[in-house]
Enzyme design. Structure first.
Site, mmCIF file in Angstrom:
data_model
loop_
_atom_site.group_PDB
_atom_site.id
_atom_site.type_symbol
_atom_site.label_atom_id
_atom_site.label_comp_id
_atom_site.label_asym_id
_atom_site.label_seq_id
_atom_site.Cartn_x
_atom_site.Cartn_y
_atom_site.Cartn_z
ATOM 1 N N HIS A 66 0.862 -0.994 -0.095
ATOM 2 C CA HIS A 66 0.186 0.063 0.074
ATOM 3 C C HIS A 66 1.328 1.202 0.288
ATOM 4 O O HIS A 66 1.871 1.324 0.506
ATOM 5 C CB HIS A 66 -1.144 0.143 0.805
ATOM 6 C CG HIS A 66 0.009 -0.169 2.205
ATOM 7 N ND1 HIS A 66 -0.233 -0.782 3.168
ATOM 8 C CD2 HIS A 66 -0.253 1.022 2.881
ATOM 9 C CE1 HIS A 66 0.413 -0.721 4.353
ATOM 10 N NE2 HIS A 66 -0.266 0.341 4.474
ATOM 11 N N GLY A 101 -4.998 4.265 0.525
ATOM 12 C CA GLY A 101 -4.923 5.474 1.323
ATOM 13 C C GLY A 101 -5.187 6.669 -0.363
ATOM 14 O O GLY A 101 -4.978 7.968 -0.188
#
Length: 196
Positions: free
Chosen positions: A121, A155
């Site tokens: 991520h 995110g």
């Protein structure tokens, strides 16, 4: 074209899951990856059939439970380990994506025939609570290591979508931002505006 991809998590969904999928597709998401890892194969197949009725060719199945369904939905996204253990999926899929977490894994996925990889991520996210994001440098290095598209995940929002594109991403995957927001169409519009 910079792609916007929804990754599902029905447990985060505000309201009816299938109504949300319809909003996301009508709002112009390029793909919807049906990532519901808590379901067994039978439950996943049932959910996939309903999601297909809503998403059509935008629907991408996810994980090992997707493999028996490739005749019906020939678009699949796999963890690298699953792809390595099921290389025959390449011949059966029209579109095959792989999750990677390093440039080396991206190269391996490309060598096995992946059409694209998701890398992450990238930023801190509640979906990976307590685990810091790998950052744009990681994304830049991963994108530079392969010739296939690299889609950023983790995110991603309207505030940082342009930054991941500048780091070499060919698209962005969004989970919580599209699952839990009040208005998925508005969220997608904001993402597109940020990339204009």
């Amino acid at each position: 074209m910079f792609r916007i991809i929804c990754v599902t998590n029905r447990k985060l969904c505000a309201g009816d899951f299938f109504a949300r999928l319809a909003e996301i597709c009508e709002g112009g998401a390029d793909y919807v990856i049906l990532r519901e890892k808590d379901l067994n194969a039978e439950e996943y197949a049932k959910l996939a059939e309903s999601a297909l009725a809503v998403c059509g060719k935008r629907l991408v199945l996810h994980g090992p439970s997707a493999l028996p369904l490739l005749r019906r939905v020939p678009r699949v996204h796999l963890p690298l380990s699953v792809f390595e253990n099921s290389p025959e999926a390449r011949e059966r899929a029209e579109l095959l994506g792989v999750s990677v977490h390093s440039p080396e894994e991206a190269k391996r996925a490309e060598s096995l025939g992946a059409d694209y990889v998701t890398a992450g991520h990238i930023f801190d996210t509640s979906c990976k609570s307590g685990v810091p994001g790998r950052g744009r440098g990681f994304l830049r290095e991963t994108a530079a290591s392969v010739r296939i598209p690299v889609y950023a995940i983790g995110g991603i929002s309207a505030e940082n979508a342009a930054a991941v594109r500048e780091a070499g991403a060919a698209g962005a995957c969004v989970m919580s931002g599209l699952m839990s927001c009040q208005d998925a169409r508005a969220e997608l519009e904001a993402l597109r505006r940020a990339l204009a």
